[in-house]
Design an enzyme around this catalytic site. Sequence first.
Site, PDB file in Angstrom:
ATOM      1  N   ARG A   1       0.849  -1.189   0.000  1.00  0.00           N
ATOM      2  CA  ARG A   1       0.000   0.000   0.000  1.00  0.00           C
ATOM      3  C   ARG A   1       0.892   1.249   0.000  1.00  0.00           C
ATOM      4  O   ARG A   1       1.949   1.273   0.654  1.00  0.00           O
ATOM      5  CB  ARG A   1      -0.891   0.043   1.247  1.00  0.00           C
ATOM      6  CG  ARG A   1      -2.039  -0.927   1.217  1.00  0.00           C
ATOM      7  CD  ARG A   1      -3.118  -0.532   0.195  1.00  0.00           C
ATOM      8  NE  ARG A   1      -4.236  -1.451   0.226  1.00  0.00           N
ATOM      9  CZ  ARG A   1      -4.397  -2.488  -0.601  1.00  0.00           C
ATOM     10  NH1 ARG A   1      -3.505  -2.746  -1.543  1.00  0.00           N
ATOM     11  NH2 ARG A   1      -5.464  -3.254  -0.509  1.00  0.00           N
TER      12      ARG A   1
ATOM     13  N   HIS B   1      -0.693   0.312  -9.707  1.00  0.00           N
ATOM     14  CA  HIS B   1      -1.437  -0.611  -8.831  1.00  0.00           C
ATOM     15  C   HIS B   1      -1.972  -1.801  -9.645  1.00  0.00           C
ATOM     16  O   HIS B   1      -3.170  -2.102  -9.633  1.00  0.00           O
ATOM     17  CB  HIS B   1      -2.579   0.105  -8.095  1.00  0.00           C
ATOM     18  CG  HIS B   1      -3.017  -0.622  -6.849  1.00  0.00           C
ATOM     19  ND1 HIS B   1      -3.432   0.022  -5.700  1.00  0.00           N
ATOM     20  CD2 HIS B   1      -3.099  -1.961  -6.566  1.00  0.00           C
ATOM     21  CE1 HIS B   1      -3.764  -0.876  -4.783  1.00  0.00           C
ATOM     22  NE2 HIS B   1      -3.571  -2.091  -5.287  1.00  0.00           N
TER      23      HIS B   1
END
Length: 309
Positions: free
Chosen positions: A224, A272
């Site tokens: 993250r 991502h």
Amino acid sequence: MTIAVTLPDPEKLVWWRDHLRELLPDHHINNAAEISDPQTVRYAVVWKPPEGLLASFPNLKATISIGAGIDHIAADPQYPASVPVIKTIGPDMTQRMCEYVALHVLRLHRQLPELQKAQTRKAWHQIVTPTAPDRKVGILGLGHLGCHVARTLTALGFDVAGWSRSGAAPDGVTGFNESGLNRFLAQSEILICLLPLTPETKGFLSKPILEQLPKGASLINAARGAHLIEDDLLAALGKGQISYATLDVFNTEPLPSDHPFWTHPRVLVTPHTASLIDPVSGGKVIAANIRKLEAGHTPDALTYISRGY
Ligand code: NAP
Ligand code: GLV
């Protein structure tokens, strides 16, 4: 009984809703924003749910995360803590993450960025790299993904260590627990972050951690964005403490166009996509978990927000 679906992207929401309708034809599956009677909602299938949405379903039995992380659900302060959360991890997601990490570890290990730079100068720049058994790779987080990645890297011959709360590690991988963090960092020439985002791990990749790596180490963050203090990485890259960074996740996504990572010569940005979940394979895992819950069984990936991951 209704299954509510919510994702911030309206097209993805329809894609997921329609696949789940095919996979679970005996259930009512609706866009969460269009549900007229919240009492009927038994399950919610969510990615980044709006604050308060899940608390508005009084008979919610479980929340299913469209992904391995549950931080996007824990971010809702109104989340009803007694309702379990099911993480979605399937073979495709695991395979994709293993491919992503193997690709980038090999790229860094074989100094591909140096060769690409040499090519721009038409320079015949032969580099003798150590072989994989002489390259120490460290994985932060040895959970589902961390363990599979560790096995993949071990199979490629790398000298792999991992750090987790328990310190338990797969065969052939050196495990370190919290008290072994300094020793783990001191030997990690390529550091991979696969930690969950929790209050304890937020901002973990910061100056004091980066400084304990061997000089010139590389970083891969596939967990993250909020694990990383971005300015600390830029400073470490500037000093040569970190040679290269491969970043898949960011504090702000999409990464803003004026962000220095986009143009940094020693940062590789991926959007991502290390292990994107898709409704075709991810939907099967979610449908199987809902059927298990309906049959009174506990899916393996069941957890609670209070645990954090
Ligand atoms: P997981 O199975 O929940 O494993 C988490 C691991 O982190 C465990 O080994 C756990 O230790 C360790 N851990 C947790 N808190 C810690 C702490 N405070 N200190 C040290 N270790 C700690 O998670 P996963 O399925 O492997 O996924 C990891 C993360 O990857 C997800 O949460 C998600 O954020 C990210 N992800 C990213 C993508 C992408 O496309 N970029 C895709 C999927 C997932 P124990 O083993 O001792 O419990
Ligand atoms: C993706 O980032 C996930 O958590 O599955």
